[in-house]
Design a protein around this motif. Structure first.
Motif, PDB file in Angstrom:
ATOM      1  N   GLU A   6      -2.830   4.918  -6.173  1.00  0.00           N
ATOM      2  CA  GLU A   6      -1.818   4.577  -7.165  1.00  0.00           C
ATOM      3  C   GLU A   6      -0.729   3.792  -6.459  1.00  0.00           C
ATOM      4  O   GLU A   6      -0.322   4.144  -5.355  1.00  0.00           O
ATOM      5  N   CYS A   7      -0.253   2.737  -7.104  1.00  0.00           N
ATOM      6  CA  CYS A   7       0.739   1.865  -6.482  1.00  0.00           C
ATOM      7  C   CYS A   7       1.916   1.613  -7.408  1.00  0.00           C
ATOM      8  O   CYS A   7       1.800   1.725  -8.623  1.00  0.00           O
ATOM      9  N   THR A   8       3.040   1.250  -6.806  1.00  0.00           N
ATOM     10  CA  THR A   8       4.218   0.815  -7.539  1.00  0.00           C
ATOM     11  C   THR A   8       4.702  -0.487  -6.921  1.00  0.00           C
ATOM     12  O   THR A   8       4.419  -0.776  -5.756  1.00  0.00           O
ATOM     13  N   GLY A  16       1.766   2.172  -2.069  1.00  0.00           N
ATOM     14  CA  GLY A  16       0.956   3.165  -2.735  1.00  0.00           C
ATOM     15  C   GLY A  16       0.311   4.146  -1.791  1.00  0.00           C
ATOM     16  O   GLY A  16       0.357   3.988  -0.574  1.00  0.00           O
ATOM     17  N   ASN A  17      -0.282   5.160  -2.378  1.00  0.00           N
ATOM     18  CA  ASN A  17      -1.041   6.174  -1.649  1.00  0.00           C
ATOM     19  C   ASN A  17      -2.509   5.968  -1.980  1.00  0.00           C
ATOM     20  O   ASN A  17      -2.875   5.840  -3.147  1.00  0.00           O
ATOM     21  N   PHE A  18      -3.342   5.942  -0.929  1.00  0.00           N
ATOM     22  CA  PHE A  18      -4.772   5.730  -1.091  1.00  0.00           C
ATOM     23  C   PHE A  18      -5.519   6.908  -0.490  1.00  0.00           C
ATOM     24  O   PHE A  18      -5.141   7.419   0.560  1.00  0.00           O
ATOM     25  N   ALA A  27       0.155   2.951   2.132  1.00  0.00           N
ATOM     26  CA  ALA A  27       0.008   1.556   2.531  1.00  0.00           C
ATOM     27  C   ALA A  27       0.973   0.687   1.753  1.00  0.00           C
ATOM     28  O   ALA A  27       1.471   1.071   0.696  1.00  0.00           O
ATOM     29  N   ARG A  28       1.218  -0.493   2.302  1.00  0.00           N
ATOM     30  CA  ARG A  28       2.103  -1.460   1.674  1.00  0.00           C
ATOM     31  C   ARG A  28       1.380  -2.798   1.608  1.00  0.00           C
ATOM     32  O   ARG A  28       0.784  -3.227   2.586  1.00  0.00           O
ATOM     33  N   LEU A  29       1.421  -3.426   0.441  1.00  0.00           N
ATOM     34  CA  LEU A  29       0.892  -4.769   0.282  1.00  0.00           C
ATOM     35  C   LEU A  29       2.076  -5.717   0.327  1.00  0.00           C
ATOM     36  O   LEU A  29       2.931  -5.712  -0.562  1.00  0.00           O
ATOM     37  N   ASN A  30       2.141  -6.513   1.391  1.00  0.00           N
ATOM     38  CA  ASN A  30       3.249  -7.441   1.595  1.00  0.00           C
ATOM     39  C   ASN A  30       2.825  -8.836   1.173  1.00  0.00           C
ATOM     40  O   ASN A  30       1.853  -9.385   1.708  1.00  0.00           O
ATOM     41  N   SER A  31       3.545  -9.409   0.216  1.00  0.00           N
ATOM     42  CA  SER A  31       3.245 -10.750  -0.262  1.00  0.00           C
ATOM     43  C   SER A  31       3.474 -11.757   0.868  1.00  0.00           C
ATOM     44  O   SER A  31       4.465 -11.691   1.594  1.00  0.00           O
ATOM     45  N   MET A  82      -7.580  -3.562  -7.505  1.00  0.00           N
ATOM     46  CA  MET A  82      -6.386  -2.817  -7.876  1.00  0.00           C
ATOM     47  C   MET A  82      -5.706  -3.538  -9.022  1.00  0.00           C
ATOM     48  O   MET A  82      -5.434  -4.732  -8.923  1.00  0.00           O
ATOM     49  N   LEU A  83      -5.466  -2.845 -10.092  1.00  0.00           N
ATOM     50  CA  LEU A  83      -4.767  -3.423 -11.228  1.00  0.00           C
ATOM     51  C   LEU A  83      -3.275  -3.372 -10.967  1.00  0.00           C
ATOM     52  O   LEU A  83      -2.778  -2.389 -10.413  1.00  0.00           O
ATOM     53  N   PRO A  84      -2.542  -4.429 -11.342  1.00  0.00           N
ATOM     54  CA  PRO A  84      -1.087  -4.431 -11.100  1.00  0.00           C
ATOM     55  C   PRO A  84      -0.360  -3.443 -11.970  1.00  0.00           C
ATOM     56  O   PRO A  84      -0.864  -2.945 -12.920  1.00  0.00           O
TER      57      PRO A  84
END
Length: 84
Positions: A6-8, A16-18, A27-31, A82-84
């Motif tokens: 789940e991500c925010t 999010g936590n995976f 984890a973090r998704l960095n643009s 992953m859906l936004p």
């Protein structure tokens, strides 16, 4: 496809936590700025200096945006949407 996290979002950063059967992590998704058409839109990190994968912005056949992720979790490589 199974949901493994789940991500925010907060600006350009997604966190999010995976969880899989063998791994549980934050984890973090960095643009990032793309350097070519095949380059990822995101770098995925699991802590300072620990890059575990990349993500590409995609659009489904139904027109829904999502992020396609490639990540190396433990010794197994994982791919998921992953859906936004």
């Amino acid at each position: 496809m199974a949901v493994i996290g789940e991500c925010t979002t907060n600006g350009n950063t997604i966190t999010g936590n995976f969880r899989t059967l063998t791994v549980s992590l934050k984890a973090r998704l960095n643009s990032i700025e793309r350097t070519s058409l095949d380059a990822p839109d995101f770098r995925i990190t699991a802590g300072p200096g620990v890059e575990i994968g990349a993500g590409w912005s995609q659009v489904s056949g139904d027109g829904e945006p999502y992020i396609w992720i490639w990540a190396s979790l433990s010794t197994a490589r994982s791919r998921f949407r992953m859906l936004p």
